[in-house]
Enzyme design. Sequence first.
Site, PDB file in Angstrom:
ATOM      1  N   VAL A 153       0.862  -1.180   0.000  1.00 55.87           N
ATOM      2  CA  VAL A 153       0.000   0.000   0.000  1.00 55.87           C
ATOM      3  C   VAL A 153       0.894   1.224   0.000  1.00 55.87           C
ATOM      4  CG1 VAL A 153      -1.808   1.260   1.240  1.00 55.87           C
ATOM      5  CG2 VAL A 153      -1.779  -1.246   1.290  1.00 55.87           C
ATOM      6  N   CYS A 154       0.553   2.172  -0.861  1.00 58.28           N
ATOM      7  CA  CYS A 154       1.240   3.472  -0.861  1.00 58.28           C
ATOM      8  C   CYS A 154       2.728   3.243  -1.137  1.00 58.28           C
ATOM      9  CB  CYS A 154       0.949   4.153   0.476  1.00 58.28           C
ATOM     10  SG  CYS A 154       1.247   5.927   0.544  1.00 58.28           S
ATOM     11  N   THR A 155       3.607   3.879  -0.402  1.00 62.00           N
ATOM     12  CA  THR A 155       5.040   3.735  -0.663  1.00 62.00           C
ATOM     13  C   THR A 155       5.613   2.414  -0.144  1.00 62.00           C
ATOM     14  OG1 THR A 155       5.385   5.131   1.279  1.00 62.00           O
ATOM     15  CG2 THR A 155       5.545   6.186  -0.874  1.00 62.00           C
TER      16      THR A 155
END
Lengths: 227, 227
Positions: free
Chosen positions: A98-100
């Site tokens: 998720v995300c970075t």
Amino acid sequence: MTIGGLIFPGIDQADFTGPFEVLSRLPGAEFAVVGKDLQPVHDAKGLILTPTHDFASAPLPDIFLVPGGSGVNQVMEDEESLAFIRQQTSAASITLSVCTGALVLGAAGLLKGRRATTHWAAKQFLPDLGAIPQDSRVVVDLPFVFAAGVTSGIDAALQVAALAAGEDVARQIQLYIEYAPAPPFSGGTPETSPSAVMQAVNTTLKPIVNERAAIVSRLRQTLFPHD
Amino acid sequence: MTIGGLIFPGIDQADFTGPFEVLSRLPGAEFAVVGKDLQPVHDAKGLILTPTHDFASAPLPDIFLVPGGSGVNQVMEDEESLAFIRQQTSAASITLSVCTGALVLGAAGLLKGRRATTHWAAKQFLPDLGAIPQDSRVVVDLPFVFAAGVTSGIDAALQVAALAAGEDVARQIQLYIEYAPAPPFSGGTPETSPSAVMQAVNTTLKPIVNERAAIVSRLRQTLFPHD
């Protein structure tokens, strides 16, 4: 069904808690909250999250969750964390970033040739980590599933739930968490946000993006020395 | 800007962490995570959340967050918690309830004549607590803002952010958290879910809903003895 989710200092808690809400409700789910050690960690805005397991005691998961946040800058160059992530990922049927969190998988050398996504402000780093960035909120390139920024982890986790336990179960979780979202404003992406809004967020993120650029540049030389 | 958010055993963590993600990013925000005491609490699925303040040390907030979860059944009859909630709510410019957090506000006697909403499986309890249930994911009846189930706390928190700091700030937060949701399935409400899905979730929730019915019946007699 064993689920492992990584936490670390400077995590963006919603990258973790959004998918936790969905995946912890899979039938028979046992969710291990895994830290490098058993010390509580503070998220980027101070929320305290506490591991149930450290690297040594973590179970091999069926589903492995790798969230992002400003703290990924440290994780990306921490060989002990990267080795743990490789071990967990190779055991898991599905790894959800998720995300970075995607940058961490890239730093672990797991993204070569993979279609992937990440937070919009980090997407430019994916090619140097070997990945092929996609214009999609959720990218399924099994055994990996990639969510874009923060809240996209909920959308991606529902897809993971369907892959792991079937669409009916995913829909039951979606109904329980009343996920029929209705954002009060248009926006939520660079393309749909007023330019002044985009500029303000870019200014806030600039120091961490600059630091990340230097890390990715170092990692690129280690990961792909002959390119 | 001081924000206080209540946590308790059996909280549904996403009722809290969704709004935390939004409100902790308000300019100058100081977010107090408040427990009855300083002991960590386990959410309904085991996530450990740790207070930064207990009732005695909690600051008077500008924004007060009351989440829900199965644990509200205990909070609704805990006079010490209800007194604390009355104190915080009377200090705050905005009180945001998420999910069955609305039942807690009702138990504290704060909902008489208010338009309100809550998780779809708890809506039938609002009239007995004095509130007027609305068919809306977010209900603004200042100084109260009510979110429906779990994930609606994100939508409501963005509205609270706009009320507290202006629409531009809310849009910046929305862009940072990349909130352009795209659920993989239709559904997320009783009306849009297949009936087998609805039935399965109702079966899971039945014991807690039955327990809640008995609590609300007791509370009704205390809150409105002459009705």
